[in-house]
Design a protein around this motif. Structure first.
Motif, PDB file in Angstrom:
ATOM      1  N   ARG A  38      25.208  58.522  49.336  1.00 10.25           N
ATOM      2  CA  ARG A  38      25.634  57.333  50.429  1.00 10.25           C
ATOM      3  C   ARG A  38      25.482  55.827  49.601  1.00 10.25           C
ATOM      4  O   ARG A  38      26.492  55.120  50.010  1.00 10.25           O
ATOM      5  CB  ARG A  38      24.552  57.305  51.608  1.00 10.25           C
ATOM      6  CG  ARG A  38      25.155  56.298  52.570  1.00 10.25           C
ATOM      7  CD  ARG A  38      26.441  56.740  53.141  1.00 10.25           C
ATOM      8  NE  ARG A  38      26.680  55.649  54.410  1.00 10.25           N
ATOM      9  CZ  ARG A  38      27.607  54.675  54.135  1.00 10.25           C
ATOM     10  NH1 ARG A  38      28.029  54.333  52.867  1.00 10.25           N
ATOM     11  NH2 ARG A  38      27.668  53.775  55.313  1.00 10.25           N
ATOM     12  N   PHE A  39      24.543  55.888  48.974  1.00 10.19           N
ATOM     13  CA  PHE A  39      24.597  54.362  48.091  1.00 10.19           C
ATOM     14  C   PHE A  39      23.576  54.898  46.973  1.00 10.19           C
ATOM     15  O   PHE A  39      22.808  55.771  46.858  1.00 10.19           O
ATOM     16  CB  PHE A  39      24.148  53.362  48.761  1.00 10.19           C
ATOM     17  CG  PHE A  39      22.626  53.258  49.360  1.00 10.19           C
ATOM     18  CD1 PHE A  39      21.689  52.589  48.786  1.00 10.19           C
ATOM     19  CD2 PHE A  39      22.336  53.597  50.665  1.00 10.19           C
ATOM     20  CE1 PHE A  39      20.258  52.570  49.134  1.00 10.19           C
ATOM     21  CE2 PHE A  39      20.998  53.956  50.901  1.00 10.19           C
ATOM     22  CZ  PHE A  39      19.903  53.247  50.454  1.00 10.19           C
ATOM     23  N   ARG A  55      27.260  50.843  37.728  1.00  8.26           N
ATOM     24  CA  ARG A  55      28.231  49.949  38.253  1.00  8.26           C
ATOM     25  C   ARG A  55      29.585  50.476  38.393  1.00  8.26           C
ATOM     26  O   ARG A  55      30.233  50.565  39.449  1.00  8.26           O
ATOM     27  CB  ARG A  55      28.302  48.464  37.579  1.00  8.26           C
ATOM     28  CG  ARG A  55      28.812  47.290  38.608  1.00  8.26           C
ATOM     29  CD  ARG A  55      28.476  46.234  37.864  1.00  8.26           C
ATOM     30  NE  ARG A  55      28.389  45.794  36.455  1.00  8.26           N
ATOM     31  CZ  ARG A  55      27.166  45.752  35.866  1.00  8.26           C
ATOM     32  NH1 ARG A  55      26.203  45.531  36.225  1.00  8.26           N
ATOM     33  NH2 ARG A  55      27.226  45.708  34.444  1.00  8.26           N
ATOM     34  N   CYS A  58      30.102  53.875  40.683  1.00  6.67           N
ATOM     35  CA  CYS A  58      30.068  53.382  41.836  1.00  6.67           C
ATOM     36  C   CYS A  58      31.503  52.879  42.454  1.00  6.67           C
ATOM     37  O   CYS A  58      31.961  53.111  43.490  1.00  6.67           O
ATOM     38  CB  CYS A  58      28.898  52.700  42.229  1.00  6.67           C
ATOM     39  SG  CYS A  58      27.362  53.421  42.407  1.00  6.67           S
ATOM     40  N   HIS A  62      33.569  54.524  45.088  1.00  8.67           N
ATOM     41  CA  HIS A  62      33.555  53.776  46.099  1.00  8.67           C
ATOM     42  C   HIS A  62      32.101  53.887  47.002  1.00  8.67           C
ATOM     43  O   HIS A  62      32.090  54.385  48.249  1.00  8.67           O
ATOM     44  CB  HIS A  62      34.793  53.958  47.229  1.00  8.67           C
ATOM     45  CG  HIS A  62      36.094  53.776  46.567  1.00  8.67           C
ATOM     46  ND1 HIS A  62      36.492  52.459  46.281  1.00  8.67           N
ATOM     47  CD2 HIS A  62      36.911  54.509  46.448  1.00  8.67           C
ATOM     48  CE1 HIS A  62      37.605  52.484  45.944  1.00  8.67           C
ATOM     49  NE2 HIS A  62      37.910  53.803  45.695  1.00  8.67           N
ATOM     50  N   VAL A  63      31.231  53.813  46.120  1.00  6.04           N
ATOM     51  CA  VAL A  63      29.836  54.231  46.756  1.00  6.04           C
ATOM     52  C   VAL A  63      29.027  52.637  46.135  1.00  6.04           C
ATOM     53  O   VAL A  63      29.256  52.171  45.207  1.00  6.04           O
ATOM     54  CB  VAL A  63      29.313  55.083  45.730  1.00  6.04           C
ATOM     55  CG1 VAL A  63      27.410  55.219  45.936  1.00  6.04           C
ATOM     56  CG2 VAL A  63      29.888  56.372  45.916  1.00  6.04           C
ATOM     57  N   GLU A  64      28.136  52.347  47.146  1.00  9.71           N
ATOM     58  CA  GLU A  64      27.649  50.918  47.270  1.00  9.71           C
ATOM     59  C   GLU A  64      26.434  51.085  46.334  1.00  9.71           C
ATOM     60  O   GLU A  64      25.699  52.199  46.067  1.00  9.71           O
ATOM     61  CB  GLU A  64      27.119  50.657  48.896  1.00  9.71           C
ATOM     62  CG  GLU A  64      28.210  50.199  49.461  1.00  9.71           C
ATOM     63  CD  GLU A  64      27.575  49.536  50.858  1.00  9.71           C
ATOM     64  OE1 GLU A  64      26.855  48.514  50.689  1.00  9.71           O
ATOM     65  OE2 GLU A  64      27.634  50.119  51.925  1.00  9.71           O
ATOM     66  N   PHE A  66      22.994  48.988  44.989  1.00 11.12           N
ATOM     67  CA  PHE A  66      21.827  47.948  45.328  1.00 11.12           C
ATOM     68  C   PHE A  66      20.963  47.809  43.957  1.00 11.12           C
ATOM     69  O   PHE A  66      20.719  48.860  43.136  1.00 11.12           O
ATOM     70  CB  PHE A  66      21.206  48.159  46.475  1.00 11.12           C
ATOM     71  CG  PHE A  66      22.012  48.112  47.682  1.00 11.12           C
ATOM     72  CD1 PHE A  66      22.231  46.907  48.262  1.00 11.12           C
ATOM     73  CD2 PHE A  66      22.621  49.328  48.133  1.00 11.12           C
ATOM     74  CE1 PHE A  66      22.970  46.936  49.400  1.00 11.12           C
ATOM     75  CE2 PHE A  66      23.288  49.331  49.406  1.00 11.12           C
ATOM     76  CZ  PHE A  66      23.697  47.844  49.959  1.00 11.12           C
ATOM     77  N   LEU A  97      20.301  52.420  54.260  1.00  9.47           N
ATOM     78  CA  LEU A  97      21.364  51.451  54.082  1.00  9.47           C
ATOM     79  C   LEU A  97      21.105  50.179  54.605  1.00  9.47           C
ATOM     80  O   LEU A  97      21.483  49.049  54.085  1.00  9.47           O
ATOM     81  CB  LEU A  97      22.672  52.193  54.135  1.00  9.47           C
ATOM     82  CG  LEU A  97      24.071  51.301  53.640  1.00  9.47           C
ATOM     83  CD1 LEU A  97      23.952  51.039  52.169  1.00  9.47           C
ATOM     84  CD2 LEU A  97      25.431  52.114  54.055  1.00  9.47           C
ATOM     85  N   ARG A 101      20.776  46.328  52.876  1.00  6.03           N
ATOM     86  CA  ARG A 101      21.960  45.297  53.357  1.00  6.03           C
ATOM     87  C   ARG A 101      21.011  44.114  53.728  1.00  6.03           C
ATOM     88  O   ARG A 101      21.400  42.961  53.277  1.00  6.03           O
ATOM     89  CB  ARG A 101      22.807  45.773  54.208  1.00  6.03           C
ATOM     90  CG  ARG A 101      23.915  46.573  53.507  1.00  6.03           C
ATOM     91  CD  ARG A 101      24.643  47.073  54.604  1.00  6.03           C
ATOM     92  NE  ARG A 101      26.020  47.948  54.030  1.00  6.03           N
ATOM     93  CZ  ARG A 101      26.516  48.758  54.716  1.00  6.03           C
ATOM     94  NH1 ARG A 101      26.583  48.868  56.004  1.00  6.03           N
ATOM     95  NH2 ARG A 101      27.649  49.484  54.057  1.00  6.03           N
ATOM     96  N   GLU A 104      18.530  42.438  50.913  1.00  6.20           N
ATOM     97  CA  GLU A 104      18.911  42.136  49.658  1.00  6.20           C
ATOM     98  C   GLU A 104      19.159  40.489  49.594  1.00  6.20           C
ATOM     99  O   GLU A 104      20.073  40.001  48.907  1.00  6.20           O
ATOM    100  CB  GLU A 104      20.386  42.578  49.475  1.00  6.20           C
ATOM    101  CG  GLU A 104      20.754  42.641  48.115  1.00  6.20           C
ATOM    102  CD  GLU A 104      22.321  43.374  47.911  1.00  6.20           C
ATOM    103  OE1 GLU A 104      22.659  43.770  46.990  1.00  6.20           O
ATOM    104  OE2 GLU A 104      23.111  43.346  48.846  1.00  6.20           O
TER     105      GLU A 104
END
Length: 105
Positions: A38-39, A55, A58, A62-64, A66, A97, A101, A104
């Motif tokens: 999911r991330f 980086r 991902c 299209h994966v977030e 962090f 997630l 968010r 961060e």
């Protein structure tokens, strides 16, 4: 900017015990490529090559992505020295997630 919320790292430990994490470069890469992630989290102390690898991966899938505070990722999952983790979807993944968010910055 690294995630700073303590609640995030506490829940990350729960996710580890629940089996909702993939750890290490190969496990995380596989989770990203298969769509299970999911991330992704990368420790701030990870090498520049590791950060770039995740980086780019991902972005392509299209994966977030962090960044975790230095040393906190391994400490939270009970395996010091871990530099990357992929969090699976589901209720626990969505809660993590949301915490990532808002934590961060």
């Amino acid at each position: 900017m690294p995630i700073e919320k303590d609640a995030f790292y506490a829940m990350l430990g729960i996710a580890m015990r629940a089996g909702a994490l993939a750890l290490g470069e190969s496990g995380v890469s596989k989770a990203i490529q298969t769509g299970a992630a999911r991330f992704v989290l990368v420790d701030a102390d990870a090498s520049d090559n590791t950060k770039k690898k995740f980086r780019d991966s991902c972005a392509f899938y299209h994966v977030e992505l962090f960044e975790a505070q230095a040393g906190r990722l391994g400490q939270a999952v009970g395996r010091p020295g871990r530099m990357s983790a992929a969090v699976a979807g589901g209720t626990l993944g969505e809660k993590l997630l949301a915490l990532a968010r808002e934590g961060e910055g």
